[in-house]
Design an enzyme around this catalytic site. Structure first.
Site, PDB file in Angstrom:
ATOM      1  N   GLY A   8       0.835  -1.209   0.000  1.00  6.34           N
ATOM      2  CA  GLY A   8       0.000   0.000   0.000  1.00  6.34           C
ATOM      3  C   GLY A   8       0.863   1.250   0.000  1.00  6.34           C
ATOM      4  O   GLY A   8       0.550   2.239   0.667  1.00  6.34           O
ATOM      5  N   SER A  10       1.391   3.327  -2.412  1.00  8.08           N
ATOM      6  CA  SER A  10       1.063   4.326  -3.439  1.00  8.08           C
ATOM      7  C   SER A  10       0.385   5.570  -2.897  1.00  8.08           C
ATOM      8  O   SER A  10       0.460   6.634  -3.491  1.00  8.08           O
ATOM      9  CB  SER A  10       0.165   3.694  -4.502  1.00  8.08           C
ATOM     10  OG  SER A  10      -1.013   3.185  -3.901  1.00  8.08           O
ATOM     11  N   ASP A  59      -2.478  -7.869  -5.319  1.00  8.01           N
ATOM     12  CA  ASP A  59      -3.530  -7.759  -4.309  1.00  8.01           C
ATOM     13  C   ASP A  59      -3.080  -8.529  -3.069  1.00  8.01           C
ATOM     14  O   ASP A  59      -2.919  -9.759  -3.120  1.00  8.01           O
ATOM     15  CB  ASP A  59      -4.826  -8.347  -4.893  1.00  8.01           C
ATOM     16  CG  ASP A  59      -5.971  -8.336  -3.901  1.00  8.01           C
ATOM     17  OD1 ASP A  59      -5.753  -8.025  -2.708  1.00  8.01           O
ATOM     18  OD2 ASP A  59      -7.099  -8.660  -4.320  1.00  8.01           O
ATOM     19  N   SER A 140      -3.506  -0.472  14.229  1.00 13.67           N
ATOM     20  CA  SER A 140      -4.453   0.622  14.482  1.00 13.67           C
ATOM     21  C   SER A 140      -4.829   0.686  15.957  1.00 13.67           C
ATOM     22  O   SER A 140      -4.846  -0.343  16.647  1.00 13.67           O
ATOM     23  CB  SER A 140      -5.725   0.387  13.664  1.00 13.67           C
ATOM     24  OG  SER A 140      -6.709   1.312  14.034  1.00 13.67           O
ATOM     25  N   TYR A 153     -12.470  -4.969  11.535  1.00 19.07           N
ATOM     26  CA  TYR A 153     -11.180  -4.261  11.470  1.00 19.07           C
ATOM     27  C   TYR A 153     -10.412  -4.432  12.785  1.00 19.07           C
ATOM     28  O   TYR A 153      -9.203  -4.668  12.788  1.00 19.07           O
ATOM     29  CB  TYR A 153     -11.495  -2.792  11.172  1.00 19.07           C
ATOM     30  CG  TYR A 153     -10.327  -1.890  10.913  1.00 19.07           C
ATOM     31  CD1 TYR A 153      -9.698  -1.857   9.666  1.00 19.07           C
ATOM     32  CD2 TYR A 153      -9.867  -1.018  11.898  1.00 19.07           C
ATOM     33  CE1 TYR A 153      -8.637  -0.975   9.425  1.00 19.07           C
ATOM     34  CE2 TYR A 153      -8.815  -0.147  11.666  1.00 19.07           C
ATOM     35  CZ  TYR A 153      -8.202  -0.131  10.429  1.00 19.07           C
ATOM     36  OH  TYR A 153      -7.152   0.733  10.192  1.00 19.07           O
ATOM     37  N   ALA A 155     -10.689  -6.877  14.882  1.00 18.25           N
ATOM     38  CA  ALA A 155     -10.233  -8.278  14.963  1.00 18.25           C
ATOM     39  C   ALA A 155      -8.985  -8.480  14.107  1.00 18.25           C
ATOM     40  O   ALA A 155      -8.012  -9.125  14.536  1.00 18.25           O
ATOM     41  CB  ALA A 155     -11.341  -9.216  14.490  1.00 18.25           C
ATOM     42  N   ALA A 156      -8.999  -7.903  12.905  1.00 16.78           N
ATOM     43  CA  ALA A 156      -7.860  -8.075  11.999  1.00 16.78           C
ATOM     44  C   ALA A 156      -6.601  -7.411  12.560  1.00 16.78           C
ATOM     45  O   ALA A 156      -5.522  -8.019  12.604  1.00 16.78           O
ATOM     46  CB  ALA A 156      -8.197  -7.492  10.627  1.00 16.78           C
ATOM     47  N   LYS A 157      -6.732  -6.168  13.019  1.00 16.06           N
ATOM     48  CA  LYS A 157      -5.553  -5.440  13.515  1.00 16.06           C
ATOM     49  C   LYS A 157      -5.069  -6.043  14.835  1.00 16.06           C
ATOM     50  O   LYS A 157      -3.858  -6.146  15.066  1.00 16.06           O
ATOM     51  CB  LYS A 157      -5.876  -3.953  13.687  1.00 16.06           C
ATOM     52  CG  LYS A 157      -6.200  -3.230  12.374  1.00 16.06           C
ATOM     53  CD  LYS A 157      -5.007  -3.189  11.435  1.00 16.06           C
ATOM     54  CE  LYS A 157      -5.227  -2.256  10.255  1.00 16.06           C
ATOM     55  NZ  LYS A 157      -4.099  -2.256   9.309  1.00 16.06           N
ATOM     56  N   ILE A 186      -5.636   9.534  11.176  1.00 15.14           N
ATOM     57  CA  ILE A 186      -4.633  10.161  10.315  1.00 15.14           C
ATOM     58  C   ILE A 186      -5.322  10.640   9.034  1.00 15.14           C
ATOM     59  O   ILE A 186      -6.181   9.923   8.480  1.00 15.14           O
ATOM     60  CB  ILE A 186      -3.509   9.143   9.958  1.00 15.14           C
ATOM     61  CG1 ILE A 186      -2.943   8.484  11.240  1.00 15.14           C
ATOM     62  CG2 ILE A 186      -2.409   9.804   9.136  1.00 15.14           C
ATOM     63  CD1 ILE A 186      -2.352   9.431  12.273  1.00 15.14           C
TER      64      ILE A 186
HETATM   65  P1  NAP Z   1      -5.376   4.623   2.174  1.00 11.30           P
HETATM   66  O1  NAP Z   1      -5.092   6.077   2.090  1.00 11.30           O
HETATM   67  O2  NAP Z   1      -6.745   4.134   1.907  1.00 11.30           O
HETATM   68  O3  NAP Z   1      -4.324   3.853   1.224  1.00 11.30           O
HETATM   69  C1  NAP Z   1      -4.411   2.469   1.147  1.00 11.30           C
HETATM   70  C2  NAP Z   1      -3.237   1.926   0.378  1.00 11.30           C
HETATM   71  O4  NAP Z   1      -3.324   0.482   0.457  1.00 11.30           O
HETATM   72  C3  NAP Z   1      -3.241   2.284  -1.093  1.00 11.30           C
HETATM   73  O5  NAP Z   1      -1.906   2.363  -1.529  1.00 11.30           O
HETATM   74  C4  NAP Z   1      -3.945   1.084  -1.727  1.00 11.30           C
HETATM   75  O6  NAP Z   1      -3.599   0.850  -3.083  1.00 11.30           O
HETATM   76  C5  NAP Z   1      -3.413  -0.040  -0.864  1.00 11.30           C
HETATM   77  N1  NAP Z   1      -4.266  -1.230  -0.837  1.00 11.30           N
HETATM   78  C6  NAP Z   1      -5.524  -1.343  -0.353  1.00 11.30           C
HETATM   79  N2  NAP Z   1      -5.960  -2.616  -0.507  1.00 11.30           N
HETATM   80  C7  NAP Z   1      -4.956  -3.296  -1.110  1.00 11.30           C
HETATM   81  C8  NAP Z   1      -4.807  -4.617  -1.565  1.00 11.30           C
HETATM   82  N3  NAP Z   1      -5.775  -5.527  -1.415  1.00 11.30           N
HETATM   83  N4  NAP Z   1      -3.634  -4.984  -2.137  1.00 11.30           N
HETATM   84  C9  NAP Z   1      -2.624  -4.080  -2.295  1.00 11.30           C
HETATM   85  N5  NAP Z   1      -2.716  -2.810  -1.894  1.00 11.30           N
HETATM   86  C10 NAP Z   1      -3.878  -2.413  -1.323  1.00 11.30           C
HETATM   87  O7  NAP Z   1      -5.024   4.060   3.637  1.00 11.30           O
HETATM   88  P2  NAP Z   1      -4.134   4.715   4.819  1.00 11.30           P
HETATM   89  O8  NAP Z   1      -5.024   5.578   5.628  1.00 11.30           O
HETATM   90  O9  NAP Z   1      -2.869   5.225   4.257  1.00 11.30           O
HETATM   91  O10 NAP Z   1      -3.861   3.396   5.697  1.00 11.30           O
HETATM   92  C11 NAP Z   1      -2.635   2.695   5.663  1.00 11.30           C
HETATM   93  C12 NAP Z   1      -2.649   1.699   6.821  1.00 11.30           C
HETATM   94  O11 NAP Z   1      -2.811   2.408   8.052  1.00 11.30           O
HETATM   95  C13 NAP Z   1      -3.797   0.693   6.765  1.00 11.30           C
HETATM   96  O12 NAP Z   1      -3.381  -0.563   7.212  1.00 11.30           O
HETATM   97  C14 NAP Z   1      -4.813   1.269   7.754  1.00 11.30           C
HETATM   98  O13 NAP Z   1      -5.632   0.267   8.277  1.00 11.30           O
HETATM   99  C15 NAP Z   1      -3.872   1.848   8.793  1.00 11.30           C
HETATM  100  N6  NAP Z   1      -4.486   2.884   9.610  1.00 11.30           N
HETATM  101  C16 NAP Z   1      -4.910   4.050   9.057  1.00 11.30           C
HETATM  102  C17 NAP Z   1      -5.473   5.013   9.887  1.00 11.30           C
HETATM  103  C18 NAP Z   1      -5.945   6.340   9.363  1.00 11.30           C
HETATM  104  O14 NAP Z   1      -6.508   7.106  10.163  1.00 11.30           O
HETATM  105  N7  NAP Z   1      -5.749   6.666   8.089  1.00 11.30           N
HETATM  106  C19 NAP Z   1      -5.613   4.762  11.261  1.00 11.30           C
HETATM  107  C20 NAP Z   1      -5.174   3.574  11.776  1.00 11.30           C
HETATM  108  C21 NAP Z   1      -4.594   2.629  10.947  1.00 11.30           C
HETATM  109  P3  NAP Z   1      -4.489   1.449  -4.329  1.00 11.30           P
HETATM  110  O15 NAP Z   1      -4.154   2.910  -4.402  1.00 11.30           O
HETATM  111  O16 NAP Z   1      -4.053   0.713  -5.535  1.00 11.30           O
HETATM  112  O17 NAP Z   1      -5.918   1.210  -3.962  1.00 11.30           O
END
Ligand code: NAP
Length: 242
Positions: A8, A10, A59, A140, A153, A155-157, A186
């Site tokens: 992830g 990107s 994926d 998380s 979510y 459960a997974a984390k 975030i």
């Molecule tokens: P995001 O902005 O939605 O970005 C998700 C990233 O994961 C993108 O690069 C996406 O690729 C990729 N992705 C999603 N499903 C995928 C799959 N099946 N295979 C490969 N790549 C996949 O998410 P984020 O907020 O940066 O979150 C990053 C991590 O932090 C996650 O694990 C999330 O649970 C955790 N987190 C986030 C927050 C928050 O507040 N944002 C809080 C706690 C934890 P594409 O662009 O190709 O879709």
């Protein structure tokens, strides 16, 4: 040249992690699933900052795709190995359990928990053979304290946290560390539908965090400097008590 895989990578937190780890001298394998344009822009930015990297589209919920992609990279790069793995990609599909559909449960478990097993298994053996490795899992707040509407979510984390603690003990002697970073709220695409004005009232710092604030901690845990830390979960959440 040293190699790091960021899932992830990107967008959002993963993108910020790619930049920090590229700054530390790693060639970054940027994993993503769909958004080719965002991934290419992230790679271009790494290169224009003087770093190097490549795209690795698969994926993370699909074990066959993961294996094919990593095997393919290893075949093309027989004398290189990936010494840093950042399991960052994740999704949320929130619902109260009474309304939660089976696929909302299983998609989140597959993407956020099963992927930890599939990807780590592909890379950990090389780390053990080379007697060096860093695995950092982005979990998380939800996986520590539980959040209503997120049984899937949480459960997974929570599962990734427990698995990380177990794996850390399995492989500590080989100089391979496994740690988790637990963000709170975030600012990324994942949280753009949330009511920040209301939610920030529960955050002592009274604001959402930025991806860079997570990436700095991840980059430290992924560095040689974090040599005596393993099996830990570090919260980066603006002071929410866990
Ligand atoms: P995001 O902005 O939605 O970005 C998700 C990233 O994961 C993108 O690069 C996406 O690729 C990729 N992705 C999603 N499903 C995928 C799959 N099946 N295979 C490969 N790549 C996949 O998410 P984020 O907020 O940066 O979150 C990053 C991590 O932090 C996650 O694990 C999330 O649970 C955790 N987190 C986030 C927050 C928050 O507040 N944002 C809080 C706690 C934890 P594409 O662009 O190709 O879709």
């Amino acid at each position: 040249m040293k190699y790091a895989l960021v899932t992830g990578g990107s967008r959002g937190i993963g993108k910020a992690i790619c930049f920090k780890i590229a700054d530390a001298g790693y060639h970054i394998l940027i994993n993503y699933r769909r958004n080719d344009q965002e991934a290419q822009e992230t790679l271009n930015q790494i290169i224009s900052n003087g770093g190097s990297g490549e795209l690795m589209k698969f994926d993370i919920s699909n074990s066959t795709e993961i294996k094919a992609s990593i095997d393919n990279w290893k075949t093309k790069n027989p004398d290189k190995h990936i010494e840093v793995l950042i399991n960052n990609a994740g999704i949320r599909k929130d619902n109260l359990i009474v309304w939660m559909k089976e696929d909302e449960w299983s998609d989140v478990i597959k993407t956020n928990l099963d992927s930890f097993f599939f990807i780590t298994k592909q890379l950990v053996t090389d780390m053990l053979v080379n007697k060096y490795g860093r695995i950092v899992n982005v979990v998380s707040l939800s996986g520590i304290k539980g959040m209503p509407g997120q049984t899937n979510y949480s459960a997974a984390k929570g599962g990734v946290i427990a698995a990380s603690k177990a794996l850390a003990q399995e492989i500590a002697k080989k100089n391979v560390t496994v740690n988790c970073v637990a963000p709170g709220f975030i600012k990324t695409d994942m949280t753009k539908d949330l009511d920040e004005k209301q939610l920030k009232q529960m955050i002592p710092m009274n604001r959402f965090g930025n991806p860079e604030e997570i990436a700095d901690v991840v980059a430290f845990l992924a560095s040689e400097k974090a040599s005596y830390i393993t099996g830990e979960v570090i919260s980066v959440n603006g002071g929410i008590y866990t």
